[in-house]
Scaffold this motif. Structure first.
Motif, PDB file in Angstrom:
ATOM      1  N   LYS A   4       0.805  -1.229   0.000  1.00 40.16           N
ATOM      2  CA  LYS A   4       0.000   0.000   0.000  1.00 40.16           C
ATOM      3  C   LYS A   4       0.839   1.281   0.000  1.00 40.16           C
ATOM      4  N   TYR A   5       2.004   1.251   0.634  1.00 37.70           N
ATOM      5  CA  TYR A   5       2.810   2.471   0.759  1.00 37.70           C
ATOM      6  C   TYR A   5       4.044   2.444  -0.157  1.00 37.70           C
ATOM      7  N   GLY A   6       4.011   1.612  -1.204  1.00 38.14           N
ATOM      8  CA  GLY A   6       5.106   1.576  -2.178  1.00 38.14           C
ATOM      9  C   GLY A   6       6.301   0.740  -1.714  1.00 38.14           C
ATOM     10  N   TYR A   7       7.425   0.842  -2.442  1.00 39.75           N
ATOM     11  CA  TYR A   7       8.644   0.095  -2.126  1.00 39.75           C
ATOM     12  C   TYR A   7       8.321  -1.387  -1.870  1.00 39.75           C
ATOM     13  N   ALA A   8       7.636  -1.978  -2.839  1.00 38.92           N
ATOM     14  CA  ALA A   8       7.153  -3.355  -2.646  1.00 38.92           C
ATOM     15  C   ALA A   8       8.285  -4.320  -2.320  1.00 38.92           C
ATOM     16  N   GLN A   9       9.405  -4.190  -3.023  1.00 39.91           N
ATOM     17  CA  GLN A   9      10.514  -5.123  -2.818  1.00 39.91           C
ATOM     18  C   GLN A   9      11.081  -4.995  -1.391  1.00 39.91           C
ATOM     19  N   GLU A  10      11.227  -3.753  -0.935  1.00 44.02           N
ATOM     20  CA  GLU A  10      11.823  -3.517   0.389  1.00 44.02           C
ATOM     21  C   GLU A  10      10.831  -3.827   1.523  1.00 44.02           C
ATOM     22  N   ALA A  11       9.555  -3.782   1.214  1.00 44.30           N
ATOM     23  CA  ALA A  11       8.537  -4.053   2.241  1.00 44.30           C
ATOM     24  C   ALA A  11       8.153  -5.534   2.288  1.00 44.30           C
ATOM     25  N   ALA A  12       8.532  -6.299   1.239  1.00 41.51           N
ATOM     26  CA  ALA A  12       8.110  -7.703   1.163  1.00 41.51           C
ATOM     27  C   ALA A  12       8.707  -8.522   2.300  1.00 41.51           C
ATOM     28  N   TYR A  13       7.881  -9.350   2.907  1.00 37.99           N
ATOM     29  CA  TYR A  13       8.330 -10.225   3.988  1.00 37.99           C
ATOM     30  C   TYR A  13       7.717 -11.606   3.772  1.00 37.99           C
ATOM     31  N   ASN A  14       8.592 -12.593   3.682  1.00 34.48           N
ATOM     32  CA  ASN A  14       8.112 -13.957   3.437  1.00 34.48           C
ATOM     33  C   ASN A  14       7.766 -14.628   4.754  1.00 34.48           C
ATOM     34  N   TYR A  15       6.522 -14.990   4.903  1.00 35.89           N
ATOM     35  CA  TYR A  15       6.107 -15.683   6.123  1.00 35.89           C
ATOM     36  C   TYR A  15       5.404 -16.978   5.724  1.00 35.89           C
ATOM     37  N   CYS A  16       6.059 -18.089   6.020  1.00 40.68           N
ATOM     38  CA  CYS A  16       5.513 -19.423   5.708  1.00 40.68           C
ATOM     39  C   CYS A  16       5.112 -19.517   4.231  1.00 40.68           C
ATOM     40  N   GLY A  17       5.962 -19.021   3.342  1.00 42.97           N
ATOM     41  CA  GLY A  17       5.714 -19.124   1.909  1.00 42.97           C
ATOM     42  C   GLY A  17       4.757 -18.081   1.368  1.00 42.97           C
ATOM     43  N   LYS A  18       4.268 -17.211   2.219  1.00 43.45           N
ATOM     44  CA  LYS A  18       3.334 -16.169   1.781  1.00 43.45           C
ATOM     45  C   LYS A  18       4.043 -14.812   1.817  1.00 43.45           C
ATOM     46  N   THR A  19       3.883 -14.011   0.780  1.00 45.88           N
ATOM     47  CA  THR A  19       4.512 -12.697   0.763  1.00 45.88           C
ATOM     48  C   THR A  19       3.566 -11.652   1.348  1.00 45.88           C
ATOM     49  N   LEU A  20       4.056 -11.007   2.417  1.00 43.91           N
ATOM     50  CA  LEU A  20       3.318  -9.909   3.044  1.00 43.91           C
ATOM     51  C   LEU A  20       4.162  -8.642   2.901  1.00 43.91           C
ATOM     52  N   PHE A  21       3.595  -7.510   3.242  1.00 42.34           N
ATOM     53  CA  PHE A  21       4.309  -6.246   3.101  1.00 42.34           C
ATOM     54  C   PHE A  21       4.269  -5.516   4.454  1.00 42.34           C
ATOM     55  N   VAL A  22       5.475  -5.270   4.995  1.00 43.89           N
ATOM     56  CA  VAL A  22       5.583  -4.749   6.360  1.00 43.89           C
ATOM     57  C   VAL A  22       6.211  -3.353   6.347  1.00 43.89           C
ATOM     58  N   TYR A  23       5.534  -2.429   7.002  1.00 49.53           N
ATOM     59  CA  TYR A  23       6.006  -1.040   7.110  1.00 49.53           C
ATOM     60  C   TYR A  23       5.941  -0.609   8.580  1.00 49.53           C
ATOM     61  N   ALA A  24       6.726   0.432   8.905  1.00 51.88           N
ATOM     62  CA  ALA A  24       6.629   1.032  10.242  1.00 51.88           C
ATOM     63  C   ALA A  24       6.341   2.523  10.103  1.00 51.88           C
ATOM     64  N   ASP A  25       5.548   3.049  11.016  1.00 49.02           N
ATOM     65  CA  ASP A  25       5.236   4.473  11.046  1.00 49.02           C
ATOM     66  C   ASP A  25       6.455   5.225  11.576  1.00 49.02           C
ATOM     67  N   SER A  26       6.961   6.164  10.786  1.00 47.82           N
ATOM     68  CA  SER A  26       8.194   6.880  11.173  1.00 47.82           C
ATOM     69  C   SER A  26       7.971   7.792  12.376  1.00 47.82           C
ATOM     70  N   ASN A  27       6.749   7.973  12.794  1.00 52.59           N
ATOM     71  CA  ASN A  27       6.473   8.823  13.951  1.00 52.59           C
ATOM     72  C   ASN A  27       6.876   8.163  15.275  1.00 52.59           C
ATOM     73  N   CYS A  28       7.147   6.873  15.227  1.00 48.21           N
ATOM     74  CA  CYS A  28       7.595   6.168  16.439  1.00 48.21           C
ATOM     75  C   CYS A  28       9.091   6.372  16.604  1.00 48.21           C
ATOM     76  N   ARG A  29       9.491   6.853  17.773  1.00 51.23           N
ATOM     77  CA  ARG A  29      10.924   7.135  17.950  1.00 51.23           C
ATOM     78  C   ARG A  29      11.726   5.881  18.280  1.00 51.23           C
ATOM     79  N   GLY A  30      11.061   4.743  18.381  1.00 46.43           N
ATOM     80  CA  GLY A  30      11.768   3.488  18.603  1.00 46.43           C
ATOM     81  C   GLY A  30      12.316   2.865  17.326  1.00 46.43           C
ATOM     82  N   VAL A  31      11.972   3.437  16.173  1.00 42.77           N
ATOM     83  CA  VAL A  31      12.446   2.911  14.889  1.00 42.77           C
ATOM     84  C   VAL A  31      13.875   3.391  14.648  1.00 42.77           C
ATOM     85  N   LYS A  32      14.795   2.433  14.440  1.00 48.19           N
ATOM     86  CA  LYS A  32      16.194   2.781  14.149  1.00 48.19           C
ATOM     87  C   LYS A  32      16.498   2.354  12.706  1.00 48.19           C
ATOM     88  N   TYR A  33      17.015   3.281  11.930  1.00 44.85           N
ATOM     89  CA  TYR A  33      17.161   3.026  10.496  1.00 44.85           C
ATOM     90  C   TYR A  33      18.518   2.417  10.145  1.00 44.85           C
TER      91      TYR A  33
END
Ligand code: SF4
Ligand code: SF4
Length: 168
Positions: free
Chosen positions: A96-125
């Protein structure tokens, strides 16, 4: 707000700053709303035309936030809503938020797309650490899919916060 693909994140840890509990409305599903109203009364919930929420105080803070300045602790740990368990991550079936390749996450053979809200200060890049990729993102994914409700890596580590009054 900006949603960052998980592959741009080296690690995530919650330091209990409480920003998320002060700035966002928590949407409840019907079961969560029922549990909260049964235990605490309907007064601590709110609704609009098609959504149910936790009521916010006049300053916008969640009604269940126990604020010790830092840490800010959740008073609803035993029945924490799914939206709070997943924050700041979103686990989606489509990129939904683009960067499909970088957001793709393989879970048990299924491709999901994982993002984090940058407003959280616990996110370290940076490049994902092994623990983040194999434990933290996996746990958030399982919480999102409903296959695991136990949170170890995907919640605050209060013992690591020196200002935690309950630190041991
Ligand atoms: S999830 Fe992020 S914004 Fe919320 S309390 Fe933890 S560090 Fe702060
Ligand atoms: S229910 Fe807990 S985690 Fe969710 S917004 Fe309220 S205090 Fe924060």
């Amino acid at each position: 707000m900006l949603f960052v693909p998980w592959q741009f994140i080296t690690d995530w840890t919650c330091d209990s700053c409480g920003i998320c509990c002060r700035q966002y409305s928590v949407v409840l599903n019907f079961q969560e709303w029922l549990r909260i109203t049964k235990t605490y009364g309907i007064e601590l919930t709110a609704s609009d035309l098609d959504k149910l929420y936790i009521k916010r105080k006049n300053d916008g803070t969640c009604s269940f936030l126990c604020d010790f300045a830092n840490p800010s602790l959740c008073g609803l740990q035993h029945m924490k809503p799914q939206a709070c368990k997943l924050w700041p991550f979103k686990v989606l079936g489509t990129p939904k938020y683009g960067y499909a390749q970088e957001a793709a996450y393989n879970y048990c053979g299924k491709t999901l797309f994982v993002y984090a809200d940058s407003n959280c200060r616990g996110v370290k890049y940076g490049k994902p650490s092994w623990v983040f990729a194999n434990f933290t993102v996996k746990e958030f994914t399982e919480v999102a899919l409903g296959s695991n409700s136990c949170q170890i890596k995907s919640t605050a580590n209060l013992n690591s916060n020196p200002r935690n009054p309950f630190r041991f």
